[in-house]
Write an enzyme that holds these catalytic residues in place. Sequence first.
Site, short mmCIF file in Angstrom:
data_model
loop_
_atom_site.label_atom_id
_atom_site.label_comp_id
_atom_site.label_asym_id
_atom_site.label_seq_id
_atom_site.Cartn_x
_atom_site.Cartn_y
_atom_site.Cartn_z
N CYS A 63 -13.87 6.57 11.07
CA CYS A 63 -15.00 5.62 10.86
C CYS A 63 -15.13 4.40 11.74
CB CYS A 63 -14.45 4.86 9.46
SG CYS A 63 -14.00 6.12 8.30
N LYS A 65 -8.45 13.04 -5.11
CA LYS A 65 -9.19 14.14 -4.63
C LYS A 65 -9.28 14.37 -3.05
CE LYS A 65 -12.79 15.83 -3.90
NZ LYS A 65 -13.16 16.79 -2.60
N GLU A 102 -15.54 2.38 1.82
CA GLU A 102 -15.45 2.01 3.36
C GLU A 102 -16.42 3.61 3.85
OE1 GLU A 102 -14.72 3.14 6.72
OE2 GLU A 102 -12.60 3.40 6.21
N GLU A 104 -24.44 6.68 12.73
CA GLU A 104 -23.06 7.20 12.99
C GLU A 104 -23.12 8.86 13.38
OE1 GLU A 104 -20.40 7.11 10.00
OE2 GLU A 104 -18.82 6.47 11.01
P1 ADP Z 1 -18.77 15.28 4.45
O1 ADP Z 1 -20.37 15.02 4.10
O2 ADP Z 1 -18.58 15.30 5.97
O3 ADP Z 1 -18.13 16.23 3.76
P2 ADP Z 1 -18.31 13.15 2.58
O4 ADP Z 1 -18.48 11.63 2.70
O5 ADP Z 1 -19.61 13.87 1.58
O6 ADP Z 1 -18.41 13.83 3.94
O7 ADP Z 1 -16.92 13.65 1.79
C1 ADP Z 1 -15.89 12.84 1.66
C2 ADP Z 1 -15.14 13.08 0.33
O8 ADP Z 1 -16.21 12.81 -0.54
C3 ADP Z 1 -14.85 14.28 0.08
O9 ADP Z 1 -13.39 14.38 -0.61
C4 ADP Z 1 -15.74 15.19 -0.63
O10 ADP Z 1 -15.25 16.15 -1.46
C5 ADP Z 1 -16.12 14.11 -1.63
N1 ADP Z 1 -17.51 14.18 -1.98
C6 ADP Z 1 -18.73 14.74 -1.53
N2 ADP Z 1 -19.73 14.70 -2.39
C7 ADP Z 1 -19.35 13.93 -3.56
C8 ADP Z 1 -19.89 13.55 -4.68
N3 ADP Z 1 -21.28 13.68 -4.90
N4 ADP Z 1 -19.25 12.93 -5.53
C9 ADP Z 1 -17.63 12.61 -5.36
N5 ADP Z 1 -17.38 13.00 -4.11
C10 ADP Z 1 -17.81 13.74 -3.30
#
Ligand code: ADP
Length: 492
Positions: A295, A186, A261, A394
Site C-alpha cells: 500500500c 477474514k 487503509e 495505484e
Molecule cells: P483484490 O481485488 O486484489 O482481491 P481486495 O481489496 O478486493 O483486493 O481484497 C481485500 C480483501 O477484501 C480480501 O480479504 C477480499 O476477500 C475482501 N473482499 C473483496 N470483496 C469484498 C466485499 N464485497 N466485501 C467484503 N470483503 C471483500
Amino acid sequence: MGSSHLSSSVAEGRAFMQVIDGKSLDSLSGNRVEVVCPSDGRVFASFPASGEADVDSAVQAARRAFNDGPWSRMPAVERGRLITRLGQLVAENAEELAALESRDTGKPVRQGKADVAATMRYFEFYGGAADKVHGDTIPFLEGYTALTLREPHGVVGSIIPWNYPLQILARVAGAALAMGNTLVAKPAEDASLTAIRMAELALEAGFPPGTFNVVTGYGSEAGAALAAHPMVDYITFTGSPATGTAIQQAAALNNRGVTMELGGKSPQIVFADADIDAALPVLVSAIIQNGGQTCSAGSRVLIQRPVYDRVAAALAKRFSEISAGPHYADLDLGALINPRQRSRVEGFVHDAEEKGTPVLARGRVDADAPAAGFYHAPVLFGPVDAASMLAQEEVFGPVLCLFPFEDEAEAISLANGTEYGLVAGIWTRDGARQHRLAKRVRAGQVFVNGYGAGGGIELPFGGFRKSGHGREKGFEALLGMSTTKTVVFNHG
Ligand code: ADP
C-alpha cells in the site's frame, strides 16, 4: 538451503481448517478454496470456502466471548500477557510461518522472514501496551466528578488483504485484543494460510474460545457477510478503494464505525542538494519490495531538474539488474499474487507504452523461474505525464514513474496531485525545507531522508482522502480500537 527446501514443501497437500469458537472447522457447505503458489501456478493446499452461516457462527462466538466469557472479565495485564505469549509462539514457529507466507504469496523467503519479525514486534508492542491506556478526569461542575474510560468496541470484524497477511492480521489483532475486543478476521482468498496458523497459535497461547476467530472464504461471500453482520461492532479493512467503498456501504447500513487503509500513490521527492547515493537504494527498494504490492510503495519519484538525468540514469542501471524469481530463490522480487493482478499491471504498462511514455529500464524474470508462475519484470518509466493513468492510479506492481520538477512549489503540487495521501519521502539536506515540506505534503506518514514502506510498527499509519481514514499501528491504534465512555458522578 534448509529454509529454501521448507518454503517449497511446507503445507504440501494440507487441508487447512478455519478457527471458530476455539474449534478447527470446515465450512458448513464443505466447499473449499484451492491454494495456488504464485511461484509455479500449482495447487498445493486448500482451506474452507465459508459463507454467511459460517460467518454468523463466528460472530456469535465472538459476541458470547465478549459479553459473557472469561475474556470479558480479564484484567488488561492478563490480556497483554496472552498477546505477548502469542508473539513468543510466533517466534517459536518463525521458520514455518515465513515459509508458509512465502509459498502462499510468492514473496521471497527473506521478505517472509521480515514479515514474521514484524508480526512478533506487533505482539510484543501491543502485549506491553494493553494495560497502559487510560482515561482522564475532567474538571466539571461543583459537586460532580467526571471521568472518561476507554472501552472496547465489542466484536471487531477485520477484512485482511493478500499482500502482507501476517503483518496486517497482527497489527489489527494486537490492537483490537489489547483493548478487550474480540476478533473475527477474514483473510484474503489469495492468502489465508498464515492467518489460519495464527488462530491456531492463539488457541495454544491460551486465548479463550471465541476471542480470536479466523473465517476463510471469498470476499464476495464471507467478506461481504462479515461487513454486513449486524452483530459486528466495528470493522477494519485494508485493501483496494473499490472494496473499501463496498465494505463502508455495508457497515453504513448498520451505522458501524470503520477504519479504512486503501493504498496510495506515494511520492519520494529528491532535491538537488540531497545525498543521492543514500537515496538511490531506498528509491529502488520502496517500489521493488513485495513486487510493488505494498500500500505504501514509493511508486512516484519526483526529481529536481539539475539532478534529474543523473538520478534517472542511476535508477535505470539498478532497475536493469533486478530480477524476479520464485520465492525459494530469494531474488529481488517474487511473482505477483495471481494472474488477474499480473494482467492489471500489464495493462498499466501497455497503456503507458502506447501513449509514448519513455521506458528507461526493465528488469528481468530469472531464466529458472517456472513458466507457469505469475511474474512481471520491473519497469522504470520517465518522464511520466502527471495527468496520465500511470501517474494517478495505484498499479500495485513493480512499476516506478519519474517526474522532473523545478522548485519546491512544483514538488508540492506534484506530490499532492493525486487522490491518494498515504506516505511521502523527502530527500534534502536543507533543514528548513525538510520542515516546510513535511507540513505541506499531504500524507499520513512523511519520512525525511529515508522511507519506510510498511515499516515501523510503533508509527501511526493511515491515509488522507482516497488512501482511507483512521490510523493503525503504534499507540494510536489502541485509541481507534476503543471508544470513550464519559462517566459523571453527582456527589453533592
Ligand atoms: P483484490 O481485488 O486484489 O482481491 P481486495 O481489496 O478486493 O483486493 O481484497 C481485500 C480483501 O477484501 C480480501 O480479504 C477480499 O476477500 C475482501 N473482499 C473483496 N470483496 C469484498 C466485499 N464485497 N466485501 C467484503 N470483503 C471483500
